[in-house]
Design an enzyme around this catalytic site. Structure first.
Site, PDB file in Angstrom:
ATOM      1  CD  GLU A  78      -3.067  -0.978   2.175  1.00  0.00           C
ATOM      2  OE1 GLU A  78      -2.834  -0.293   3.198  1.00  0.00           O
ATOM      3  OE2 GLU A  78      -4.142  -1.563   1.990  1.00  0.00           O
ATOM      4  CD  GLU A 125      -3.977  -5.758   2.656  1.00  0.00           C
ATOM      5  OE1 GLU A 125      -4.719  -5.055   3.367  1.00  0.00           O
ATOM      6  OE2 GLU A 125      -2.749  -5.590   2.598  1.00  0.00           O
TER       7      GLU A 125
HETATM    8  C1  GAL Z   1      -4.100  -2.498   5.027  1.00  0.00           C
HETATM    9  C2  GAL Z   1      -2.702  -3.065   5.171  1.00  0.00           C
HETATM   10  C3  GAL Z   1      -2.669  -4.326   5.995  1.00  0.00           C
HETATM   11  C4  GAL Z   1      -3.546  -4.198   7.198  1.00  0.00           C
HETATM   12  C5  GAL Z   1      -4.951  -3.869   6.750  1.00  0.00           C
HETATM   13  C6  GAL Z   1      -5.929  -3.752   7.881  1.00  0.00           C
HETATM   14  O1  GAL Z   1      -4.039  -1.119   4.962  1.00  0.00           O
HETATM   15  O2  GAL Z   1      -2.106  -3.310   3.931  1.00  0.00           O
HETATM   16  O3  GAL Z   1      -1.345  -4.585   6.368  1.00  0.00           O
HETATM   17  O4  GAL Z   1      -3.059  -3.195   8.017  1.00  0.00           O
HETATM   18  O5  GAL Z   1      -4.952  -2.641   6.077  1.00  0.00           O
HETATM   19  O6  GAL Z   1      -7.231  -3.478   7.429  1.00  0.00           O
END
Ligand code: GAL
Length: 663
Positions: free
Chosen positions: A152, A310
């Site tokens: 990110e 994610e």
């Molecule tokens: C994203 C990140 C992850 C985790 C996740 C939590 O921003 O890439 O490592 O922190 O959010 O929702």
């Protein structure tokens, strides 16, 4: 990019895997449970820098070797992070000058994550050394199917105002403007005694006594996005050199609340686009924002399939109130991404952490273990994905496009504008929601996209656009329908007003001229003479070669045009001068699709998504995602791959999903 060394698993399933947080016994159990859930891909090493390089110059890979070998033996592929997302304490201790500084002069200290200035050459040097070491060690490993640069990029440190950033900003400006006169002209420094006589005088737009120069602010956003992208490119180039054939990605954050990175420009640099998406818990209709984000992700990917890198099985930890997903919501939200081109469903994270800031974040394997609703839904989702693997690689073919541009977003939301209620992404989302409720599939595309195959192109609040984009919109309107809304085409790329009447470069296309803005007070609304309700904005529109479709019935522009239409050779160019309420916007969109010959995927039902993917061989699948609390029977014919129902009246339960092949 050369030929792929190893293919990605079809509709890859899995998530971030952080084995360094767990004892060996848990890691062994992980493998059994991953197999039980159908996991085929995990992302490793995202925050492992401190474990991989515990002291300067010393790499410790043995533990990671074991993890990767174990995954490989179990048939699970790896998306391997370069581990550069968060520098270890020894680096920030040794080099505190790499820490980012806010516009107010506050240092962002280590202790969280991503504590580095994106312009720091020291950070870059250490990150590239680690990236190279990772690439050399694992580039040939048969489990590694994808490289994951950093994580990110720009999530917490996109805008850094330190002295190192200031010098880098000046270098970026010198290459953009070449000489100071050009910069002074572009920034309009004749105003407020801002004229620069030496490059050294120029700073990032740090907190000032009054509004900082708007072009300086806008250029700083462009510089910051470019700087972060340059970091991606630097790591990517190392990986292409030492690990040829393994595609390189980095996870975007196409979400409503993130606007710092111009992904419309970034995407071309990635071998495959991937995105992270989290629901906004405070929004009871958050699935609409998800749908928009997923369509936009496909749009920046040029229509190619992309990876959902994610999302969450249930609640996150970082919003004020972290609402859990309801039963069935995991399936709906996962397939809403797949429907829009995602060829993977991955989560943050595999096993919910016991310690640290994210210990209350959901995982595929929750704290409660396998005797839990979340785990059962995770296993069920794995089975569903296996049953629809045939959609992997399929694309879409929609008739409607919404134009979306990060650069215009930055400009639109600069300060000292006519109204703080003119915001950018919400208008694009409102149109998207209206079309979705009408059963119409939508592409959300950057301005450089090919517009020639659309029947309808919507251009919401596009504060600036290039002459090339204006020309392509005019060309599109010759044979299709184009709708432009208020506060579009106001300025050039330097934030200089295009005078002679708004909307600048679009006046001829639309056949109108806007003489004066008449923003409304907070909470004030107006009516049009077709009984549509509207708020936020009114303006004085004079009609040149267009017809008036609706007028303001009251408010400051009473009697004047609110909606106009110019007929072209074989198309139409519409202009909307206010912000319509949701039902009025839906009625307008219905009229536009009828008049432009757009055929909905199915008869629309508010709260139900109909989304289609089409394979190269012509097979196609219609995803029906029912967010309502009633069962529906859409007018689609085919076979539901999830339930096996076939025919013309397939039932989709309240809160349920169908994937209808051949519909
Ligand atoms: C994203 C990140 C992850 C985790 C996740 C939590 O921003 O890439 O490592 O922190 O959010 O929702």
């Amino acid at each position: 990019m050369q030929k792929l060394a190893r293919p990605l698993p079809p509709l890859a399933y899995g998530g971030d895997y952080n084995p360094e947080q767990w004892p060996l016994s848990a890691q062994l159990e992980d493998i059994d449970l991953m197999k039980a859930a159908g996991v085929s891909l995990v992302t490793l090493g995202v925050f492992s820098w401190a474990h991989l390089q515990p002291v300067p110059g010393v790499f410790e890979f043995d533990w990671l070797d074991e993890v990767i070998d174990r995954l490989h033996a179990a048939g699970i592929s790896v998306d391997l992070a370069t581990a550069t997302a968060s520098p270890p304490p020894w680096l920030t201790h040794q080099h505190p000058e790499i820490l980012p500084i806010t516009a107010d002069g506050v240092t962002l200290w280590p202790g969280g994550r991503q504590a580095f200035c994106p312009s720091s050459p020291i950070y870059r040097e250490h990150a590239l050394a680690l990236c190279r070491a990772m690439g050399e060690r694992y580039g040939d490993h048969p489990a590694v199917v994808l490289w994951h640069v950093s994580n990110e990029i720009g999530c917490h440190n996109a805008l850094c105002y330190c002295d190192v950033s200031a010098a880098a900003f000046r270098a970026w400006l010198q290459s953009k403007y070449a000489d100071l006169d050009a910069l002074n002209d572009a920034w309009g420094t004749a105003f407020w005694s801002q004229r620069y006589t030496e490059w050294a005088q120029i700073l990032p737009p740090r907190t000032a006594a009054n509004f900082p120069n708007p072009t300086q602010q806008w250029d700083f956003r462009r510089f910051s996005s470019d700087t972060l992208l340059a970091h991606f490119i630097a790591e990517r180039d190392v990986l292409h050199e030492v690990s040829p054939g393994v595609p390189v990605t980095t996870n975007f954050m196409v979400m409503r609340h993130i606007k710092e990175m111009d992904y419309g420009r970034w995407a071309a640099e990635l071998d495959v686009v991937s995105n992270d998406h989290y629901l906004i818990a405070a929004d009871p209709e958050a699935h609409r924002e998800l749908a928009f984000s997923a369509d936009l992700t496909r749009g920046v990917a040029g229509g190619d399939p992309w990876l959902l890198m994610e999302h969450s099985t249930s609640a996150v930890n970082w919003q004020p109130r972290n609402v859990a997903k309801q039963p069935g919501e995991l399936l709906r939200t996962s397939l809403a991404h797949v429907a829009r081109g995602a060829d993977s469903v991955l989560f943050f994270q595999w096993r919910a952490s016991k310690a640290g800031a994210e210990k209350f974040h959901s995982g595929m394997l929750p704290h409660a273990g396998t005797d839990s609703r979340v785990w059962r839904e995770v296993v069920g989702l794995g089975e569903v994905l296996q049953s629809i693997q045939a959609v992997t690689g399929a694309r879409s073919a929609n008739d409607v496009a919404i134009l979306f541009d990060w650069d215009a977003w930055w400009g639109c939301e600069l300060d000292s504008h006519p109204s703080i209620d003119i915001t950018y992404r919400d208008q694009a989302e409102a149109f998207h929601a209206a079309f979705t409720d009408l059963g119409v599939g939508v592409d959300v595309v950057p301005p450089q996209a090919d517009l020639s195959n659309y029947r309808l192109v919507v251009v919401p609040t596009l504060y600036t656009l290039s002459p090339e984009t204006a020309a392509r919109l005019s060309a599109a309107a010759e044979q299709a329908t184009v709708l432009v809304t208020y506060f579009s085409g106001i300025v050039d790329a330097d934030d200089h007003i295009i005078t002679g009447g708004y909307p600048g470069l679009l006046r001829d296309l639309l056949g109108i001229r806007v003489e004066e803005f008449l923003p409304l007070r907070e909470g004030e609304s107006v009516q049009l003479d077709d009984a549509s309700a509207a708020d936020v904005w009114a303006e004085i529109v004079t009609v040149d070669s267009a017809d008036v479709v609706a007028r303001f019935a009251d408010g400051p522009a009473a009697g004047g045009p609110a909606l106009t239409r110019r007929t072209t050779e074989a198309g139409q160019a519409w202009y909307l001068a206010t912000r319509l309420a949701a039902d009025a916007l839906r009625a307008l969109c219905r009229r536009l699709i009828d008049e432009s010959g757009v055929v909905p995927i199915a008869e629309g039902i508010p709260g139900v998504e109909f989304v289609r993917r089409i394979a190269a061989d012509g097979r196609h699948w219609t995803f029906v995602i029912n967010h309502t609390d009633i069962e529906i029977c859409p007018n689609l014919v085919g076979v539901d791959l999830l339930t096996g129902q076939s025919g013309s009246r397939i039932g989709v339960k309240a809160g349920g999903v169908a994937v209808i092949e051949g519909a």
